[in-house]
Design an enzyme around this catalytic site. Sequence first.
Site, PDB file in Angstrom:
ATOM      1  N   ARG A 236       0.858  -1.193   0.000  1.00  0.00           N
ATOM      2  CA  ARG A 236       0.000   0.000   0.000  1.00  0.00           C
ATOM      3  C   ARG A 236       0.894   1.243   0.000  1.00  0.00           C
ATOM      4  O   ARG A 236       1.875   1.316   0.741  1.00  0.00           O
ATOM      5  CB  ARG A 236      -0.911   0.004   1.240  1.00  0.00           C
ATOM      6  CG  ARG A 236      -1.994  -1.059   1.222  1.00  0.00           C
ATOM      7  CD  ARG A 236      -3.050  -0.834   0.153  1.00  0.00           C
ATOM      8  NE  ARG A 236      -3.842   0.339   0.457  1.00  0.00           N
ATOM      9  CZ  ARG A 236      -4.943   0.332   1.203  1.00  0.00           C
ATOM     10  NH1 ARG A 236      -5.388  -0.800   1.718  1.00  0.00           N
ATOM     11  NH2 ARG A 236      -5.606   1.430   1.432  1.00  0.00           N
ATOM     12  N   ASP A 260       4.585  -0.583  -6.845  1.00  0.00           N
ATOM     13  CA  ASP A 260       3.326  -0.914  -7.519  1.00  0.00           C
ATOM     14  C   ASP A 260       2.197  -0.097  -6.912  1.00  0.00           C
ATOM     15  O   ASP A 260       1.091  -0.069  -7.437  1.00  0.00           O
ATOM     16  CB  ASP A 260       3.017  -2.417  -7.392  1.00  0.00           C
ATOM     17  CG  ASP A 260       1.789  -2.817  -8.202  1.00  0.00           C
ATOM     18  OD1 ASP A 260       1.786  -2.577  -9.429  1.00  0.00           O
ATOM     19  OD2 ASP A 260       0.833  -3.348  -7.608  1.00  0.00           O
ATOM     20  N   GLU A 265      -2.846   7.290  -4.950  1.00  0.00           N
ATOM     21  CA  GLU A 265      -2.819   6.782  -6.332  1.00  0.00           C
ATOM     22  C   GLU A 265      -4.200   6.706  -6.980  1.00  0.00           C
ATOM     23  O   GLU A 265      -4.305   6.625  -8.203  1.00  0.00           O
ATOM     24  CB  GLU A 265      -2.193   5.380  -6.354  1.00  0.00           C
ATOM     25  CG  GLU A 265      -3.076   4.362  -5.620  1.00  0.00           C
ATOM     26  CD  GLU A 265      -2.480   2.969  -5.540  1.00  0.00           C
ATOM     27  OE1 GLU A 265      -1.261   2.843  -5.323  1.00  0.00           O
ATOM     28  OE2 GLU A 265      -3.250   2.004  -5.690  1.00  0.00           O
ATOM     29  N   HIS A 297      -0.441  -0.256  -9.823  1.00  0.00           N
ATOM     30  CA  HIS A 297      -1.186  -1.175  -8.958  1.00  0.00           C
ATOM     31  C   HIS A 297      -1.652  -2.386  -9.780  1.00  0.00           C
ATOM     32  O   HIS A 297      -2.809  -2.807  -9.679  1.00  0.00           O
ATOM     33  CB  HIS A 297      -2.368  -0.482  -8.288  1.00  0.00           C
ATOM     34  CG  HIS A 297      -2.740  -1.101  -6.971  1.00  0.00           C
ATOM     35  ND1 HIS A 297      -2.982  -0.380  -5.841  1.00  0.00           N
ATOM     36  CD2 HIS A 297      -2.898  -2.405  -6.610  1.00  0.00           C
ATOM     37  CE1 HIS A 297      -3.283  -1.190  -4.846  1.00  0.00           C
ATOM     38  NE2 HIS A 297      -3.231  -2.438  -5.291  1.00  0.00           N
TER      39      HIS A 297
HETATM   40  P1  NAD Z   1      -2.012 -10.620   5.242  1.00  0.00           P
HETATM   41  O1  NAD Z   1      -3.006 -10.091   6.195  1.00  0.00           O
HETATM   42  O2  NAD Z   1      -2.080 -12.046   4.803  1.00  0.00           O
HETATM   43  O3  NAD Z   1      -0.532 -10.381   5.831  1.00  0.00           O
HETATM   44  C1  NAD Z   1      -0.122  -9.184   6.422  1.00  0.00           C
HETATM   45  C2  NAD Z   1       0.952  -9.503   7.450  1.00  0.00           C
HETATM   46  O4  NAD Z   1       1.439  -8.259   7.990  1.00  0.00           O
HETATM   47  C3  NAD Z   1       0.440 -10.329   8.642  1.00  0.00           C
HETATM   48  O5  NAD Z   1       1.260 -11.469   8.811  1.00  0.00           O
HETATM   49  C4  NAD Z   1       0.534  -9.362   9.822  1.00  0.00           C
HETATM   50  O6  NAD Z   1       0.839 -10.009  11.048  1.00  0.00           O
HETATM   51  C5  NAD Z   1       1.652  -8.452   9.375  1.00  0.00           C
HETATM   52  N1  NAD Z   1       1.699  -7.154  10.053  1.00  0.00           N
HETATM   53  C6  NAD Z   1       0.661  -6.375  10.433  1.00  0.00           C
HETATM   54  N2  NAD Z   1       1.119  -5.247  11.009  1.00  0.00           N
HETATM   55  C7  NAD Z   1       2.462  -5.319  10.985  1.00  0.00           C
HETATM   56  C8  NAD Z   1       3.496  -4.456  11.423  1.00  0.00           C
HETATM   57  N3  NAD Z   1       3.229  -3.287  12.007  1.00  0.00           N
HETATM   58  N4  NAD Z   1       4.769  -4.844  11.231  1.00  0.00           N
HETATM   59  C9  NAD Z   1       5.054  -6.032  10.658  1.00  0.00           C
HETATM   60  N5  NAD Z   1       4.129  -6.880  10.218  1.00  0.00           N
HETATM   61  C10 NAD Z   1       2.846  -6.537  10.378  1.00  0.00           C
HETATM   62  O7  NAD Z   1      -2.074  -9.643   3.978  1.00  0.00           O
HETATM   63  P2  NAD Z   1      -1.656  -9.982   2.474  1.00  0.00           P
HETATM   64  O8  NAD Z   1      -2.816 -10.570   1.765  1.00  0.00           O
HETATM   65  O9  NAD Z   1      -0.361 -10.712   2.478  1.00  0.00           O
HETATM   66  O10 NAD Z   1      -1.461  -8.485   1.908  1.00  0.00           O
HETATM   67  C11 NAD Z   1      -0.304  -7.740   2.207  1.00  0.00           C
HETATM   68  C12 NAD Z   1      -0.370  -6.357   1.563  1.00  0.00           C
HETATM   69  O11 NAD Z   1      -0.472  -6.463   0.141  1.00  0.00           O
HETATM   70  C13 NAD Z   1      -1.575  -5.510   2.007  1.00  0.00           C
HETATM   71  O12 NAD Z   1      -1.125  -4.185   2.238  1.00  0.00           O
HETATM   72  C14 NAD Z   1      -2.479  -5.514   0.790  1.00  0.00           C
HETATM   73  O13 NAD Z   1      -3.278  -4.350   0.729  1.00  0.00           O
HETATM   74  C15 NAD Z   1      -1.466  -5.547  -0.331  1.00  0.00           C
HETATM   75  N6  NAD Z   1      -1.981  -6.015  -1.632  1.00  0.00           N
HETATM   76  C16 NAD Z   1      -1.511  -5.432  -2.778  1.00  0.00           C
HETATM   77  C17 NAD Z   1      -1.967  -5.843  -4.028  1.00  0.00           C
HETATM   78  C18 NAD Z   1      -1.447  -5.240  -5.306  1.00  0.00           C
HETATM   79  O14 NAD Z   1      -2.021  -5.478  -6.380  1.00  0.00           O
HETATM   80  N7  NAD Z   1      -0.369  -4.496  -5.283  1.00  0.00           N
HETATM   81  C19 NAD Z   1      -2.941  -6.865  -4.099  1.00  0.00           C
HETATM   82  C20 NAD Z   1      -3.381  -7.472  -2.915  1.00  0.00           C
HETATM   83  C21 NAD Z   1      -2.900  -7.047  -1.684  1.00  0.00           C
END
Ligand code: NAD
Length: 332
Positions: A236, A260, A265, A297
């Site tokens: 994000r 990305d 954005e 994105h």
């Molecule tokens: P998820 O919930 O499976 O994993 C997130 C992890 O972050 C968890 O293990 C959690 O414990 C950890 N976390 C939370 N707060 C934290 C902190 N302060 N410090 C360290 N670790 C912390 O989520 P995900 O499905 O793996 O998604 C991860 C990211 O990817 C999200 O920000 C999501 O919005 C983004 N995303 C981007 C796209 C894209 O197209 N670019 C698509 C999907 C998701």
Amino acid sequence: TKIAMYNVSPVEVPYIDDWAKKNDVEVKTTDKPLTSENVDLAAGCSSISLKPLGPITEEIVYQKLHEFGVKCIGLRIVGFNTINFDFTKKYDLLVTNVPVYSPRAIAEMTVTQAMYLLRKIGVFRYRMDHDHDFTWPGDLISNEIYNLTVGLIGVGHIGSAVAQIFSAMGAKVIAYDVAYNPEFEPFLTYTDFDTVLKEADIVSLHTPLFPSTENMIGEKQLKEMKKSAYLINCARGELVDTKALIKALKAGEIAGAGLDTLAKESSYFGHKNVSEDDIPEDYKTLAKMPNVVITPHSAFYTKTSIRNMVQICLNDQLTIAKGGRPRTIVNQ
Ligand code: NAD
């Protein structure tokens, strides 16, 4: 069973057709967003499915869905802040989403950006295009990934997929997460946040955006990173202080960045014919840097993701129609 789908894009159509045939369900589709003008498409349907771009604010829409006997609004995406939960409560509508559709899609983009930066492709390209310089200068010599350390911040669905790919490539993977998951130990070593910043040659962010993670990478954190390190953000935009990133790149405090996602954005990523004025200066500054790679994105945008968003959402709607409980209900 009948389901109405709104916001249908052409890339979804083959997966919708395939699912409807396999499950013997009538699926009515429109490329338009749901409004009071086209809510009638949902007449006789047990569910509708949406991929909303903006908030659905008209009460009459929710009321009509209820009158038509619709039980659920199935979102084919993660985010659900476009739905009015007062109205879904009032009109007895469930809301489902698709929180996980293809972690590999985002993981593969992360690895792609990292390898692009590591092999300095943008910088070579810039020299070829602008200077007709096709040489191999000393400062553009690369490292090979199996000699390097990849540092992940956040290892959930996506971070762990990134860790698996980099470890399969022979890199050392270290990671910081507030939660510990022993299943990931075969391909990463947990450590603290500062150690990740200090030791990694590639720092990649994979946490959600919370008040506690906003600007988690700012001036101080960028200074802690190696001068030769790359920052990747496919999570994000707001996790990174963009102004501080630009400053660090200009000062050579880090070697480059793969992005990305960028803060603010939504006014231009995903849109076409964006006017010059609507493109932020920060984007323009970053996009000019040959050691920065930006994608709009689009990390999620794979055939597998689109198929899964469609199928997971529709499977949930079929489960509900049969009286079962879907995988995720976001308003209960
Ligand atoms: P998820 O919930 O499976 O994993 C997130 C992890 O972050 C968890 O293990 C959690 O414990 C950890 N976390 C939370 N707060 C934290 C902190 N302060 N410090 C360290 N670790 C912390 O989520 P995900 O499905 O793996 O998604 C991860 C990211 O990817 C999200 O920000 C999501 O919005 C983004 N995303 C981007 C796209 C894209 O197209 N670019 C698509 C999907 C998701």
